[in-house]
Structure formats: structure tokens, C-alpha cells
Design a protein around this motif. Structure first.
Motif, PDB file in Angstrom:
ATOM      1  N   PHE A 151      40.744 -43.913  88.943  1.00 29.04           N
ATOM      2  CA  PHE A 151      41.446 -43.008  88.473  1.00 29.04           C
ATOM      3  C   PHE A 151      42.767 -43.596  88.480  1.00 29.04           C
ATOM      4  O   PHE A 151      43.463 -43.261  87.426  1.00 29.04           O
ATOM      5  N   LEU A 152      43.056 -44.417  89.451  1.00 21.27           N
ATOM      6  CA  LEU A 152      44.608 -45.151  89.311  1.00 21.27           C
ATOM      7  C   LEU A 152      44.866 -46.095  88.175  1.00 21.27           C
ATOM      8  O   LEU A 152      45.793 -46.336  87.719  1.00 21.27           O
ATOM      9  N   ILE A 153      43.657 -46.798  87.964  1.00 16.39           N
ATOM     10  CA  ILE A 153      43.977 -47.785  86.725  1.00 16.39           C
ATOM     11  C   ILE A 153      44.054 -47.019  85.550  1.00 16.39           C
ATOM     12  O   ILE A 153      44.825 -47.569  84.607  1.00 16.39           O
ATOM     13  N   THR A 158      50.812 -40.185  87.447  1.00 17.35           N
ATOM     14  CA  THR A 158      50.003 -38.897  87.824  1.00 17.35           C
ATOM     15  C   THR A 158      50.847 -37.795  88.436  1.00 17.35           C
ATOM     16  O   THR A 158      52.135 -38.166  88.760  1.00 17.35           O
ATOM     17  N   THR A 159      50.482 -36.695  88.652  1.00 19.53           N
ATOM     18  CA  THR A 159      51.190 -35.595  89.268  1.00 19.53           C
ATOM     19  C   THR A 159      50.361 -35.259  90.526  1.00 19.53           C
ATOM     20  O   THR A 159      49.098 -35.543  90.622  1.00 19.53           O
ATOM     21  N   PRO A 160      50.942 -34.439  91.696  1.00 14.51           N
ATOM     22  CA  PRO A 160      50.268 -33.972  92.489  1.00 14.51           C
ATOM     23  C   PRO A 160      49.039 -32.817  91.973  1.00 14.51           C
ATOM     24  O   PRO A 160      47.785 -32.889  92.504  1.00 14.51           O
ATOM     25  N   THR A 161      49.619 -32.291  91.013  1.00 11.54           N
ATOM     26  CA  THR A 161      48.443 -31.174  90.470  1.00 11.54           C
ATOM     27  C   THR A 161      47.139 -32.071  89.983  1.00 11.54           C
ATOM     28  O   THR A 161      46.124 -31.684  90.116  1.00 11.54           O
ATOM     29  N   GLN A 162      47.171 -33.255  89.146  1.00 11.81           N
ATOM     30  CA  GLN A 162      46.082 -34.082  88.765  1.00 11.81           C
ATOM     31  C   GLN A 162      45.282 -34.264  90.077  1.00 11.81           C
ATOM     32  O   GLN A 162      44.335 -34.484  89.968  1.00 11.81           O
ATOM     33  N   LEU A 163      46.311 -34.888  90.997  1.00 16.55           N
ATOM     34  CA  LEU A 163      45.386 -35.390  92.157  1.00 16.55           C
ATOM     35  C   LEU A 163      44.603 -34.425  92.764  1.00 16.55           C
ATOM     36  O   LEU A 163      43.482 -34.502  93.294  1.00 16.55           O
TER      37      LEU A 163
END
Length: 179
Positions: A151-153, A158-163
Motif C-alpha cells: 500500500f505504501l509503495i 495517503t490520508t487517514p480516511t484511506q488508511l
């Protein structure tokens, strides 16, 4: 506000104090203060620089909105004391930020930001390693780690919502991010 913002605030204040409060204010400090102004609920955000500096001298636990205040910082202390970093803020700066990130106090803003983010992910990795060694299902921990890395690659920004959306069904990672 999360621990990254708190770290930015400490690093920015250290540079601000080193410059004797001269304009332009350090970029990390401006960023952290803007975030603080948006999230401050316990007290009213000060209208003047003098008022802000007075607020920063008060115990952090009385005004800081972050639920992710680093456990390594004693919130009974303020960030400033008599126009300089407080003893606790100085200890946190040198022991928790500069020493652990192997940063110079005079590093560039971008270098400091990268180092702060790297420390956060080192903590996540250490926690996942602990879980891997102590969990009854280490294979699942390994799978979640791979999911996080991928995911990080694929999503360096990113946002907290996506996480929350991606990791809400995981057993370990959602707790690590406090999201």
C-alpha cells in the motif's frame, strides 16, 4: 494532531528559538501551528505571537489536542520556558528526535520531515515484529506487513480516511496507526 505534528512543532520551535524569534518563521513551525490552529479545542487559539508563546509555556496536557501525544513526552511540562525550549522539550528534541533519527539540529526541513516519518514507520515495524514473535498466528502478521508495504509503495501520499478504509479489516495494522 498526531505525533508527526508534535515532532514538527518541537523541531520548528527549536529553530525558532535558535533564530531568536526572527521572521521568517521556520517552515516546520508554521505548518505545525497552522494544524494546531485548526484543531485546538481546549482553549482559544491566541491572536498574537506573545499570546501563542504564553500558551506554549503552559503544560501541554492543558491545551494540546492530539490524542497521539508521544508517550515519551511528559505532558505536565510546557514546550517553552522564558522564551527558550523547556527542559522537557529539549530532552525530547535531543533524545527522541535527533538521536533516534541521527539528524543534525541544522538539517534541512525536508530532511527533518523524512526522518520524522521514517521514525513513525520504524515504530510500526518494531511493533509488527513483536506481534510476529508473540502472536499465535505469525503468518497473519506477515501478511498484514506485506499488505502495508504494498500500500505504501503504491500510495506514497495517503490520508487517514484511506488508511481506515484499507486497514479496517486487519487485525493488527489499524491499531498501530491509531486511526
Amino acid at each position: 494532531m498526531g505525533s508527526n505534528e508534535f515532532d514538527n512543532l518541537i523541531l520548528g520551535l527549536a529553530e525558532f528559538v535558535r533564530r531568536d524569534g526572527r521572521y521568517p518563521y521556520p517552515e516546520l513551525l508554521r505548518h505545525a501551528l497552522n494544524k494546531l490552529a485548526l484543531e485546538l479545542t481546549a482553549v482559544t487559539y491566541p491572536r498574537t505571537l506573545t499570546g501563542l508563546l504564553a500558551l506554549l509555556e503552559k503544560p501541554v496536557k492543558t491545551w494540546y489536542p492530539g490524542r497521539l501525544l508521544p508517550k515519551e513526552f511528559d505532558s505536565d511540562f510546557g514546550l517553552l520556558y522564558e522564551w527558550g525550549l523547556s527542559e522537557e522539550a529539549s530532552r525530547y528534541l535531543y533524545e527522541e528526535l535527533l538521536e533516534k533519527t541521527k539528524l543534525s539540529e541544522f538539517a534541512t526541513t525536508l530532511t527533518k520531515q523524512i526522518a520524522i516519518e521514517n521514525v513513525q514507520f520504524q515504530k510500526i515495524l518494531e511493533r509488527l515484529q513483536e506481534l510476529y514473535n508473540n502472536d499465535s498466528d505469525p503468518e497473519r502478521v506477515q501478511q498484514e506487513y506485506v499488505l502495508l508495504r504494498l500500500f505504501l509503495i503504491e500510495n506514497p501520499y495517503t490520508t487517514p480516511t484511506q488508511l481506515r478504509k484499507i486497514f479496517s479489516k486487519t487485525r493488527h495494522i489499524d491499531k498501530l496507526f491509531h486511526i
